[in-house]
Write an enzyme that holds these catalytic residues in place. Structure first.
Site: not given
Length: 1004
Positions: A694-695, A697, A699-702, A717, A827
């Site tokens: 679903i996403g 970023g 710092s990693g996949k979610v 994550k 952030d």
């Protein structure tokens, strides 16, 4: 005769008398304390027994209560600031006959001016930051002993009573930010002991002249009347203010010249005039040898800079920017031995820069941009090794960059854009240890790109120069680069695959060069990339499908190249505001998401492209012949059968493998719960598939995963710790775990558990059904995704936006104020504010957060963090950060909520924060800046409050930003459910605007 008792026969009469007096005195004091305790307990009850006053009880002395001060066991001071009081101050408080100090600041106290005029001995009265309304009592002079009065940030209205002029003992009078709508009482000029007078931010006052009677205030050191609707000239009587140290008349409508005598006041230490619309010439007769800082910025001043400024041998700062000054810069200013700041940008100055700048003083800031200056840069700007910034853009300067700047290790930014400089760049500029931004575009610089950059350098702009050669493979070491603009040079060769490792890049502009070959397909690490322009080169081959995975990309220009083949359908998944693919050799059907008039100019000069709908000026895709269709069907069936066979074999092998290795693999994972859970970690591991992604970023996949035991949805994550990955992501993972595992707050996303082994680390969160605020504010531009339809069908209305702002503020306030070690998120942005099913906001993604070891002591970060458009400007000066960087970023979020604009989409040239400041200075109405989607049904006062709060939070000077605690209070005042029905006022007032309050020419 009967003898007296033994006691009296042994004690002399004087001692006996003293003993009796002491006994009676002690008894009186005891009775008085009992009476005062009774009064205070009654006051507590009438205040609603607030929990903050739990120490007030009948078994202890009032003098031992933290909020009470006694002198000789008599109550003289009550301090109730920050006690969350929501009731009126009872008149009973004046039964304390010796009360000298009453401080009820920073509460939620409603009603009119408190009934305390019977407190006859009161000397200090602090009512600031509350919700008082109505007029100041006309008989306020009954408090005849009053010396200190502060009514800042309330809703007092009407006239300021003339009776204030009869409080002859006053030395401190603050009436800042109220709703007064009369005129300034001239009787204030009678307060002969007054030292500090502040009446700023009262713009509802009728337009009036600055009272000439104020010139009689011989002891006045501080006068602050920003935005007080002042008209006319500064009175000549101000020449008599012989004790004045600070004068701030900013944001008014004063006109005329500055009285010449004012600049000869021998005690004037700070002369700060942010006088809006002030016109005329600066007097040339300046003899104020004690002046330390002169700020005449943001005016309409004309004429030349007086040579008399050079006589000010104690001057540390000279700020004359944003005026209409002309002529040359006096050479003697460069000789001042104490000069640290010289800012004259945005004028009409001409001639050459005095060569002695920096040679005789510890110069720190040198800003001369946007003038008509010519000649070379001074050679000695960094002679003392203290120079932080050189800003000389938009002039007619020429020659080479002084080699001394290449040896200036203190330098943080250099901005020389749009001049006539030439030659090479001293190598030390690229590697100066703390350098943050290098902006050299629009000159005739030449040379090759450096193979090494300073570790903090985040912005490089060298467009429109003569740089040549290839991009060095060592560019992979430019890890903190956020903006790289090398447009319109003579760079050549292939775009190296090493360029794709810049995971922090947000803007990449390489258009107008001589690059050739194929575009690397390994670009999935550009997760933060927002703008990519590779047009006007000689690039060929296919457009990489991986571009479709760059979810942050909103601007893509690949025009005027030699790309061929189909446009990848994956591009349709992007939120592309700008798309240019014209003048290539593309073929096939344009992705359906782009087949409408918004992209009518995106595909020109590609004769082999076609569409299915007649919205673009392209031919329709022809239907294929029947025989061809049958043949294609046969091939499709054959291919599908082969594919299913391969899948069957693969699944069988995987099943066998898992049966053999499941137990061993299962025990290799370390499961660390932070809440009571009923989870099957193997179920989580087996659900980390592309279908559940679903996403992505930095710092990693979610992934979205369903707990097979409870049916609850979870967000997972994943960070992979393989050899190709440096330790940065692992460090972010450990930081996020450390922080989230200790935080318990309704507005901070809940970390349920951690699952890790030698190759991967997983964080399992509660799942947020409505995803991110960013998706709801800006998702309407997206053309595919599972939630696009819901975004289209539901407009984020104003009450929901206000609810989200309050919730997010609560989360950040908890991090800053209530954690044992304050937490800086670093952030904060709308995509890191997640929403549950009821649109309650929760702060997420702590991968960049940093815990402060010691409260109030800023920590040094290893590099620039944050996201483009949200980054606080002090990153351009120092890596020392504190909680105010989160306040800045949250201010951008507030501006997003009000305007609907994206953070890097103020308009064509500026980011949202800069755009908002421009609208504020131009006094635009809230109707002109607010989001169209909330105009029909919203509270205009609430919207205006949030816009102004966003402006304050994005102040260039961190000290002028409110705290998150103050921000939360202001937001709660806008909501009857949150703020006890308080008036919609900004209840935390920043200090007077000083230099750097307005945006300077330093850019992010």
């Amino acid at each position: 005769m009967r003898k007296p008792p033994f006691l009296f026969t042994k004690i002399p009469f004087p001692a006996l008398f003293l003993l009796l007096v002491f006994s009676l005195t002690f008894q009186v004091i005891s009775q008085n304390l009992d009476a005062e305790r009774s009064i205070l307990l009654d006051v507590k009850q009438q205040l609603g027994n607030p929990p903050s006053l739990q120490s007030w009880n009948s078994s202890s002395s009032p003098c031992d209560w933290p909020e009470i001060t006694c002198i000789d066991n008599i109550v003289t001071e009550i301090s109730l600031s920050y006690k969350t009081i929501t009731k009126k101050i009872p008149a009973r408080i004046c039964d304390l006959k010796n009360l000298i100090v009453l401080d009820v600041s920073y509460n939620y106290i409603p009603g009119e001016f408190p009934d305390i005029l019977n407190c006859s001995k009161l000397e200090y009265l602090l009512l600031l930051q509350n919700s008082f309304v109505g007029p100041i009592p006309a008989d306020i002079d009954r408090l005849s002993r009053l010396r200190y009065l502060d009514l800042t940030a309330n809703n007092f209205s009407g006239d300021i009573p003339v009776a204030i002029g009869r409080l002859r003992e006053l030395f401190y009078l603050f009436l800042v930010q109220n709703e007064f709508n009369g005129t300034w009482p001239t009787e204030i000029g009678n307060l002969s002991n007054l030292e500090q007078l502040a009446m700023a931010y009262n713009d509802k006052f009728r337009p009036s002249a600055l009272p000439k009677e104020f010139g009689a205030l011989k002891k006045l050191k501080y006068l602050w009347m920003t935005k007080a609707n002042l008209m006319g000239e500064i009175p000549e009587s101000f020449n008599n203010l012989s004790s004045l140290e600070l004068l701030d008349l900013s944001n008014n409508k004063l006109e005329g010249t500055i009285p010449g005598g004012m600049l000869t006041l021998k005690n004037l230490n700070y002369f700060l005039l942010f006088i809006n619309r002030l016109s005329g010439h600066i007097p040339s007769s300046i003899e104020a040898l004690n002046l330390k800082e002169i700020d005449l910025s943001d005016n309409h001043l004309t004429g030349s800079i007086p040579a008399g400024f050079g006589k000010l041998q104690n001057l540390t700062g000279l700020n004359l920017f944003w005026n209409q000054l002309s002529g040359e810069i006096p050479a003697n200013i460069s000789l001042i031995p104490t000069l640290e700041t010289f800012k004259v940008f945005s004028n009409q100055l001409s001639g050459v820069l005095p060569p002695a700048f920096g040679l005789h003083s510890e110069l720190k800031l040198f800003e001369v941009s946007e003038n008509k200056l010519s000649g070379e840069l001074p050679q000695h700007l960094c002679a003392r090794g203290t120079l932080l910034g050189v800003v000389a853009s938009n002039n007619n300067l020429s020659g080479e960059v002084p080699t001394s700047l290449g040896n200036c290790t203190s330098l943080l930014t250099i901005q020389l854009s749009n001049n006539r400089f030439s030659g090479g760049i001293p190598s030390g500029i690229w590697t100066s240890p703390d350098m943050v931004s290098v902006m050299l575009d629009g000159n005739s610089f030449s040379g090759t790109l450096p193979s090494k950059l300073a570790r903090n350098l985040s912005r490089v702009e060298i467009a429109n120069n003569k740089f040549y050669g290839p991009i060095p493979a060592e560019i992979s070491s430019w890890m903190n680069i956020s903006v790289l603009n090398a447009s319109n040079n003579m760079l050549s060769g292939k775009i190296p695959v090493e360029l794709t490792s810049l995971w922090n890049i947000t803007v990449l502009l390489l258009d107008g060069n001589q690059f050739s070959g194929e575009l690397p397909s390994q670009i999935i690490s550009w997760k933060s990339l927002n703008k990519l322009n590779l047009s006007r080169n000689k690039l060929s081959g296919l457009i990489p499908k991986a571009l479709g995975s760059l979810t942050s990309l909103s601007y893509l220009d690949l025009s005027e190249n030699q790309f061929s083949g189909q446009i990848p359908p994956e591009l349709g998944h992007l939120n592309l505001i700008i798309l240019h693919l014209s003048s290539n050799q593309l073929s096939g059907m344009v992705p359906i998401e782009f087949q409408h008039e918004a992209y009518e100019d995106s595909f020109l000069n590609n004769p082999k492209l076609c569409v299915n709908v007649p919205t673009l000026n392209l031919p329709r895709c022809d239907a294929k012949p029947v025989n061809s269709d049958k043949l294609s069907t046969k091939y499709l069936v054959f291919a599908l059968s082969g594919f299913l066979a391969v899948v069957f074999v693969t699944l069988s092998m995987v099943h066998v493998y898992h049966r053999k290795n499941h137990n061993q693999e299962h025990t290799a994972w370390k499961f660390t719960p932070y809440h009571k859970l009923d989870l099957d970690e193997y179920n989580i591991l087996s659900s980390l598939t592309e279908n559940n992604l679903i996403g992505c970023g930095g710092s990693g996949k979610v992934y979205r995963v369903a707990n097979n035991r409870s049916g609850e949805l979870l967000a997972v994550k994943m960070i992979c710790n393989n050899r190709r990955l440096d330790q940065k992501l692992q460090k972010q993972f450990e930081t996020e775990v450390k922080i989230l595992s200790t935080i318990r707050h309704a507005n901070i996303v809940k970390l349920l558990c951690c699952i890790s082994n030698e190759t991967s680390s997983l964080l399992v969160y509660e799942y947020m059904q409505k995803q991110s605020l960013d998706r709801w504010l800006h998702g309407k531009k997206q053309r595919t995704s599972s939630m696009t339809s819901s975004v289209h069908n539901f407009v984020l209305d104003w009450p929901t936006r206000l609810q989200i702002a309050i919730g997010a503020a609560k989360g950040l306030c908890h991090m800053h104020e209530n954690c044992s070690a304050p937490i800086i998120h670093r952030d904060v942005k709308s995509s890191n504010i997640l929403l549950d099913a009821e649109f309650n906001a929760k702060i997420a993604d702590f991968g960049l957060a940093k815990m402060l070891v010691k409260q109030g002591e800023p920590d040094t970060m290893s590099g620039i963090a944050g996201s483009y458009g949200y980054i606080a400007p002090e990153y351009a000066y120092t890596t020392k950060v504190n909680k105010k960087i989160d306040v800045y970023s949250f201010g951008v979020v507030l501006l997003e909520l009000v305007t609907g604009r994206e953070p890097n989409n103020g308009d064509e040239h500026v980011c949202l924060a800069e755009w908002a400041w421009d609208q504020f200075r131009e006094e635009k109405t809230i109707e002109e800046v607010m989001d169209e989607e909330i105009k029909e049904e919203c509270d205009r006062a609430q919207v205006a409050t949030l816009f102004k709060l966003g402006i304050r939070c994005t102040n260039k000077l961190p000290s002028n930003r409110p705290t998150m605690k103050g921000v939360l209070k202001i937001l709660q005042q806008c909501s009857p459910q949150e703020g006890h029905g308080r008036n919609k006022k900004d209840h935390e007032v920043a200090p007077p605007l000083r230099n750097d309050t307005y945006p300077t020419t330093y850019k992010l």
